[in-house]
Design a protein around this motif. Structure first.
Motif, PDB file in Angstrom:
ATOM      1  N   GLN A  91      33.732  46.152   3.117  1.00 51.32           N
ATOM      2  CA  GLN A  91      32.478  46.885   3.036  1.00 51.32           C
ATOM      3  C   GLN A  91      32.535  47.891   1.882  1.00 51.32           C
ATOM      4  OE1 GLN A  91      29.478  46.647   4.144  1.00 51.32           O
ATOM      5  NE2 GLN A  91      28.984  48.444   2.908  1.00 51.32           N
ATOM      6  N   SER A  92      31.816  47.637   0.799  1.00 49.88           N
ATOM      7  CA  SER A  92      31.875  48.489  -0.389  1.00 49.88           C
ATOM      8  C   SER A  92      30.793  49.559  -0.335  1.00 49.88           C
ATOM      9  CB  SER A  92      31.716  47.640  -1.651  1.00 49.88           C
ATOM     10  OG  SER A  92      30.535  46.870  -1.606  1.00 49.88           O
ATOM     11  N   ASP A  93      31.199  50.825  -0.448  1.00 50.41           N
ATOM     12  CA  ASP A  93      30.307  51.972  -0.464  1.00 50.41           C
ATOM     13  C   ASP A  93      30.632  52.836  -1.679  1.00 50.41           C
ATOM     14  OD1 ASP A  93      29.007  51.361   2.018  1.00 50.41           O
ATOM     15  OD2 ASP A  93      30.761  52.129   3.076  1.00 50.41           O
ATOM     16  N   LEU A  94      29.737  53.745  -2.011  1.00 51.26           N
ATOM     17  CA  LEU A  94      29.905  54.593  -3.188  1.00 51.26           C
ATOM     18  C   LEU A  94      30.190  56.038  -2.791  1.00 51.26           C
ATOM     19  CD1 LEU A  94      27.038  53.123  -5.368  1.00 51.26           C
ATOM     20  CD2 LEU A  94      29.487  52.962  -5.834  1.00 51.26           C
ATOM     21  N   PHE A  95      31.172  56.641  -3.496  1.00 53.21           N
ATOM     22  CA  PHE A  95      31.603  58.001  -3.222  1.00 53.21           C
ATOM     23  C   PHE A  95      31.738  58.768  -4.542  1.00 53.21           C
ATOM     24  CE2 PHE A  95      32.830  55.510   0.378  1.00 53.21           C
ATOM     25  CZ  PHE A  95      32.721  56.347   1.479  1.00 53.21           C
ATOM     26  N   ARG A  96      31.831  60.084  -4.405  1.00 56.04           N
ATOM     27  CA  ARG A  96      32.065  60.940  -5.562  1.00 56.04           C
ATOM     28  C   ARG A  96      33.197  61.913  -5.242  1.00 56.04           C
ATOM     29  NH1 ARG A  96      27.033  64.193  -7.950  1.00 56.04           N
ATOM     30  NH2 ARG A  96      26.802  64.664  -5.733  1.00 56.04           N
ATOM     31  N   CYS A  97      33.996  62.230  -6.257  1.00 56.59           N
ATOM     32  CA  CYS A  97      35.045  63.236  -6.103  1.00 56.59           C
ATOM     33  C   CYS A  97      35.100  64.073  -7.381  1.00 56.59           C
ATOM     34  CB  CYS A  97      36.403  62.588  -5.826  1.00 56.59           C
ATOM     35  SG  CYS A  97      37.073  61.633  -7.211  1.00 56.59           S
ATOM     36  N   GLY A 110      26.445  51.997   3.655  1.00 56.60           N
ATOM     37  CA  GLY A 110      25.656  51.087   4.477  1.00 56.60           C
ATOM     38  C   GLY A 110      26.237  49.693   4.465  1.00 56.60           C
ATOM     39  N   PRO A 111      25.632  48.747   5.157  1.00 57.48           N
ATOM     40  CA  PRO A 111      26.204  47.415   5.317  1.00 57.48           C
ATOM     41  C   PRO A 111      26.080  46.512   4.099  1.00 57.48           C
ATOM     42  CG  PRO A 111      24.101  47.552   6.444  1.00 57.48           C
ATOM     43  CD  PRO A 111      24.420  48.938   5.985  1.00 57.48           C
ATOM     44  N   SER A 112      25.295  46.902   3.093  1.00 58.91           N
ATOM     45  CA  SER A 112      25.143  46.085   1.895  1.00 58.91           C
ATOM     46  C   SER A 112      26.320  46.278   0.947  1.00 58.91           C
ATOM     47  CB  SER A 112      23.849  46.462   1.161  1.00 58.91           C
ATOM     48  OG  SER A 112      22.737  46.371   1.998  1.00 58.91           O
ATOM     49  N   VAL A 113      26.418  45.398  -0.050  1.00 54.40           N
ATOM     50  CA  VAL A 113      27.299  45.646  -1.183  1.00 54.40           C
ATOM     51  C   VAL A 113      26.680  46.755  -2.018  1.00 54.40           C
ATOM     52  CG1 VAL A 113      28.189  44.723  -3.356  1.00 54.40           C
ATOM     53  CG2 VAL A 113      28.252  43.310  -1.302  1.00 54.40           C
ATOM     54  N   ASP A 114      27.387  47.848  -2.196  1.00 57.87           N
ATOM     55  CA  ASP A 114      26.980  48.937  -3.086  1.00 57.87           C
ATOM     56  C   ASP A 114      28.145  49.214  -4.015  1.00 57.87           C
ATOM     57  OD1 ASP A 114      24.387  49.468  -1.873  1.00 57.87           O
ATOM     58  OD2 ASP A 114      25.514  50.285  -0.177  1.00 57.87           O
ATOM     59  N   PHE A 128      23.236  51.976  -9.552  1.00 49.92           N
ATOM     60  CA  PHE A 128      24.293  51.197  -8.939  1.00 49.92           C
ATOM     61  C   PHE A 128      23.801  49.778  -8.646  1.00 49.92           C
ATOM     62  CE2 PHE A 128      21.891  53.212  -5.605  1.00 49.92           C
ATOM     63  CZ  PHE A 128      21.870  52.343  -4.526  1.00 49.92           C
ATOM     64  N   VAL A 129      24.731  48.915  -8.340  1.00 51.56           N
ATOM     65  CA  VAL A 129      24.440  47.531  -7.958  1.00 51.56           C
ATOM     66  C   VAL A 129      24.410  47.459  -6.441  1.00 51.56           C
ATOM     67  CG1 VAL A 129      25.329  45.172  -7.949  1.00 51.56           C
ATOM     68  CG2 VAL A 129      25.413  46.529 -10.046  1.00 51.56           C
ATOM     69  N   SER A 130      23.415  46.756  -5.894  1.00 52.24           N
ATOM     70  CA  SER A 130      23.332  46.637  -4.444  1.00 52.24           C
ATOM     71  C   SER A 130      22.701  45.307  -4.043  1.00 52.24           C
ATOM     72  CB  SER A 130      22.509  47.785  -3.852  1.00 52.24           C
ATOM     73  OG  SER A 130      22.457  47.692  -2.434  1.00 52.24           O
ATOM     74  N   THR A 131      23.102  44.815  -2.876  1.00 52.80           N
ATOM     75  CA  THR A 131      22.508  43.614  -2.276  1.00 52.80           C
ATOM     76  C   THR A 131      21.542  43.985  -1.155  1.00 52.80           C
ATOM     77  OG1 THR A 131      24.319  43.392  -0.678  1.00 52.80           O
ATOM     78  CG2 THR A 131      24.575  42.247  -2.797  1.00 52.80           C
ATOM     79  N   ARG A 132      21.085  45.225  -1.117  1.00 51.90           N
ATOM     80  CA  ARG A 132      20.341  45.741   0.034  1.00 51.90           C
ATOM     81  C   ARG A 132      18.938  45.172   0.199  1.00 51.90           C
ATOM     82  NH1 ARG A 132      20.495  50.947   0.914  1.00 51.90           N
ATOM     83  NH2 ARG A 132      22.590  50.999   0.052  1.00 51.90           N
ATOM     84  N   THR A 607      28.388  37.525   6.364  1.00 54.69           N
ATOM     85  CA  THR A 607      29.185  38.429   5.533  1.00 54.69           C
ATOM     86  C   THR A 607      28.350  38.840   4.325  1.00 54.69           C
ATOM     87  OG1 THR A 607      30.216  36.665   4.210  1.00 54.69           O
ATOM     88  CG2 THR A 607      31.341  37.335   6.236  1.00 54.69           C
ATOM     89  N   ASP A 608      28.666  40.000   3.770  1.00 63.66           N
ATOM     90  CA  ASP A 608      27.956  40.510   2.602  1.00 63.66           C
ATOM     91  C   ASP A 608      28.936  41.387   1.821  1.00 63.66           C
ATOM     92  OD1 ASP A 608      26.025  41.133   0.768  1.00 63.66           O
ATOM     93  OD2 ASP A 608      24.823  42.387   2.089  1.00 63.66           O
ATOM     94  N   SER A 609      29.915  40.736   1.190  1.00 59.44           N
ATOM     95  CA  SER A 609      30.980  41.463   0.511  1.00 59.44           C
ATOM     96  C   SER A 609      31.030  41.085  -0.968  1.00 59.44           C
ATOM     97  CB  SER A 609      32.340  41.160   1.160  1.00 59.44           C
ATOM     98  OG  SER A 609      32.849  39.910   0.722  1.00 59.44           O
ATOM     99  N   LEU A 610      31.867  41.781  -1.711  1.00 58.45           N
ATOM    100  CA  LEU A 610      32.110  41.458  -3.116  1.00 58.45           C
ATOM    101  C   LEU A 610      33.027  40.256  -3.277  1.00 58.45           C
ATOM    102  CD1 LEU A 610      32.660  44.954  -4.778  1.00 58.45           C
ATOM    103  CD2 LEU A 610      31.072  43.216  -5.587  1.00 58.45           C
ATOM    104  N   TRP A 611      33.621  39.801  -2.197  1.00 57.88           N
ATOM    105  CA  TRP A 611      34.726  38.855  -2.288  1.00 57.88           C
ATOM    106  C   TRP A 611      34.353  37.478  -1.751  1.00 57.88           C
ATOM    107  CZ3 TRP A 611      37.137  41.785  -5.384  1.00 57.88           C
ATOM    108  CH2 TRP A 611      37.181  43.172  -5.174  1.00 57.88           C
ATOM    109  N   GLU A 612      35.266  36.544  -1.903  1.00 55.27           N
ATOM    110  CA  GLU A 612      35.061  35.190  -1.396  1.00 55.27           C
ATOM    111  C   GLU A 612      35.437  35.142   0.084  1.00 55.27           C
ATOM    112  OE1 GLU A 612      36.689  30.600  -1.990  1.00 55.27           O
ATOM    113  OE2 GLU A 612      37.096  32.104  -3.537  1.00 55.27           O
TER     114      GLU A 612
END
Length: 622
Positions: A91-97, A110-114, A128-132, A607-612
């Motif tokens: 599950q890919s999400d976006l963060f900042r530091c 969220g549950p989409s690819v972000d 950003f890129v998203s599948t939402r 599934t909704d991931s960046l991977w195979e």
């Protein structure tokens, strides 16, 4: 099924889309129907590192690194946006530091690819890129003050022909914050590798620009037969730099046997005159270009002995095994990731997109006996032998060891030879399987249909080895096995009677991966329907009533039955989730898992991931 109906099946905690992981954990855990096993091909670890541009003073960016990648700097160089799977494997999400790697805050959860997030020059918006929205990748913009989300590439004029499995990738802000550049394979049809004849998809990208208000969409760089990706603006906003690689080589770029042979170049285009400038020449796969200043471009050389950071001038090359470098605005610092591909443990928990099932990782070709015993091909351990175990992993036993069975040890180690796809007999006493060479190696060798008792005895061939045979499945009464053959003269599905050993022809098309339904009435399989496309079909065991269940322009395959008579399979219908050349050690990174009824109705993404993601198996609670 549209996004609205899909989200209706998710936990309440996810419906907010932007909730913290802690909020998700506090939500009442729904009662699961059981476990869905699945195989994921992709890195099993990823950590972000920061260093000086010359490679010195390297250190981890995040002290609490989980599974982090695809970083970017803010325009002032004081904060960093990155993608993380800390809310669940897959599950890919976006963060900042901050620059010290502390004060980690969520930006998009969220549950989409972000993925691939980048802050605007004024720091107020995030691209950003998203599948939402519809599961395909699009470029989105979030107003960080109001939380408003805008699908910048969602308009009809930008989308192009939606019959194709295309997407939008790698957004980059112009220095004045008025435009975004990105790559896209829009309006490109599905194309297999090996000059269009292979199963795995290649990708032809062009570079586009659009105004932040959604206006002024245009293509700024394209080259037939080439894939152009990962755009970045020059400091004065007059040029865009990108990599340029032959379309065919977007296959070799993600394969360990091909990556060191691929040649790409770093190119820029003048936005006013469309004049091209090639900044590099010679061998090597060159990716992730970025202007450090008006004169110097840094980029990544992927694969081979010279892998690492390279500069057009100013710095010596830094040889280092890294991925996805990004430089600070002043060009003094660089962040990159170091990834690992150690096999995930059997039953490792994964992020679940379906509240009814707990997702867990499995090695390949999992199959469940009627008595509850699980069998797999243990490919990820490097031997491709047959292993059985209880549903919790206990009582593990190697039922068939491929060592000493006449296979090339090097091919076995590479996963190109072994005992593939076990199939349980209805009485749980026998395992049928294919033994030999697989994938591209089948052009140079054979495979034989075999069976062995569950205790490892009674090992015997069922075919004579003259034709490449494999991927078996038992009939409901246990008297017959369906399997596929492949050769210059023979192709299609065959059924062998275990009493008489007579073989009858079921199909003569380019068919593969047959599975008998639990009630014995139908066989599901994958068929090549044209030069590049594969779809899911079913047929009666007597060869009548052929039905086609999928018709999209992305490959569908590897279909299996669930115990309740539904069909699970892998699909490429939503296209890539990232630029193809940026993946590693993967075949079909666009592959996601879906489920449908036996008649093809009720299709739903699992599934909704960046991977195979592939090879699903439901293990219902008993």
């Amino acid at each position: 099924m549209d996004r609205r109906h899909f989200l209706a099946a998710l936990p309440v905690a996810f419906l907010a889309g932007e909730a913290m992981a802690a909020t998700v954990k506090k939500a009442a855990a729904p009662k699961r129907l059981g476990v869905m096993l699945m195989n994921r091909i992709g890195p099993s670890s990823s950590e972000l590192y920061i260093a000086n541009a010359d490679g010195s003073n390297e250190r981890k960016l995040l002290s609490s690194s989980v599974f982090d990648y695809h970083a970017s700097f803010s325009a002032d160089g004081e904060s960093i946006v990155f993608t993380s799977e800390r809310n669940g494997d897959g599950q890919s999400d976006l963060f900042r530091c901050d620059l010290a790697g502390t004060s980690v805050q969520p930006l998009v959860v969220g549950p989409s690819v972000d993925d691939a997030g980048e802050l605007s020059p004024d720091g107020r918006r995030l691209a950003f890129v998203s599948t939402r929205q519809g599961y395909r990748t699009n470029i989105w913009v979030k107003d960080l003050k109001t939380g408003k989300l805008t699908n910048l590439t969602g308009g009809e004029d930008v989308q192009g022909d939606t019959a194709y499995p295309d997407g939008f990738y790698r957004p980059a802000w112009s220095p004045d914050g008025k435009h975004l550049a990105f790559s896209s394979d829009r309006n490109t049809d599905w194309r297999g590798h090996n000059e269009g004849h292979g199963w795995e998809h290649t990708q032809e990208l062009s570079i586009y620009v659009i105004g932040v208000d959604g206006r002024g969409f245009r293509r700024v760089a394209s080259k037939p037969g080439f894939s152009l990706g990962s755009p970045k603006w020059s400091p004065d906003g007059k040029q865009i730099v990108f990599y340029e690689v032959p379309t065919e080589d977007t296959w070799g770029s993600r394969r360990p046997e091909g990556v060191a042979k691929v040649v790409s170049q770093i190119v820029s285009v003048d936005l006013a005159t469309s004049e091209r400038t090639e900044h590099t020449k010679g061998p090597g796969l060159k990716l992730f270009p970025q202007y450090l200043n008006a004169e110097i471009i840094g980029y990544h050389r992927k694969g081979g002995v010279d892998e690492g950071l390279v500069y057009t001038s100013g710095f010596e090359a830094v040889k280092r095994s890294i991925r996805s470098p990004v430089w600070s605005p002043d060009g003094k610092l660089v962040i990159y990731e170091k990834v690992g591909f150690k096999a995930r443990p059997q039953f490792k928990p994964l992020y679940s997109w379906d509240r009814d099932w707990a997702y867990k990782h499995t090695d390949v070709f999992p199959v469940l006996a009627h008595d509850g015993t699980l069998a797999i091909t243990e490919k990820q351990q490097g031997n491709s032998s047959l292993v059985t175990m209880n549903r919790d992993g206990s009582n593990r036993r190697v039922v068939f060891d491929v060592n000493g069975k006449g296979l090339d040890p090097d091919l076995v180690k590479k996963g190109l030879a072994g005992a593939f796809q076990p199939a349980w007999s209805p009485d749980s006493q026998w395992l049928a399987f294919g033994l030999g060479v697989w994938f591209q190696e089948r052009a140079h060798g054979k495979a034989t249909l075999m069976r062995v008792r569950r205790d490892g005895t009674g090992y015997e061939p069922l075919t004579d080895g003259s034709v490449h045979s494999g991927f078996p499945s038992y009939s409901a009464d246990g008297r017959e096995i369906v399997f596929r053959v492949w050769g210059a003269q023979d192709k299609g599905l065959r059924i062998i009677n275990l009493d008489t050993r007579q073989v009858r022809v079921l199909t003569t098309e380019y068919d593969n991966l047959p599975f008998w339904s639990p009630d014995g009435k139908r066989i599901v399989f994958t068929r090549k329907v044209d030069t590049v496309n594969f779809d899911i079909f079913t047929i009666r065991p007597d060869g009548s009533d052929l039905q086609r269940l999928t018709t999209n322009r992305g490959n569908d395959g590897h279909a299996v039955w669930s115990a309740d008579g539904r069909i699970l399979w892998s699909t490429g219908m939503y296209g890539f989730r990232e630029e193809a050349a940026l993946y590693d050690n993967t075949f079909q990174p666009y592959g996601q898992i879906m489920v449908m009824n036996a008649d093809g109705a009720g299709k739903r993404l699992l599934t909704d991931s960046l991977w195979e993601d592939s090879m699903p198996l439901y293990l219902p609670d008993r």
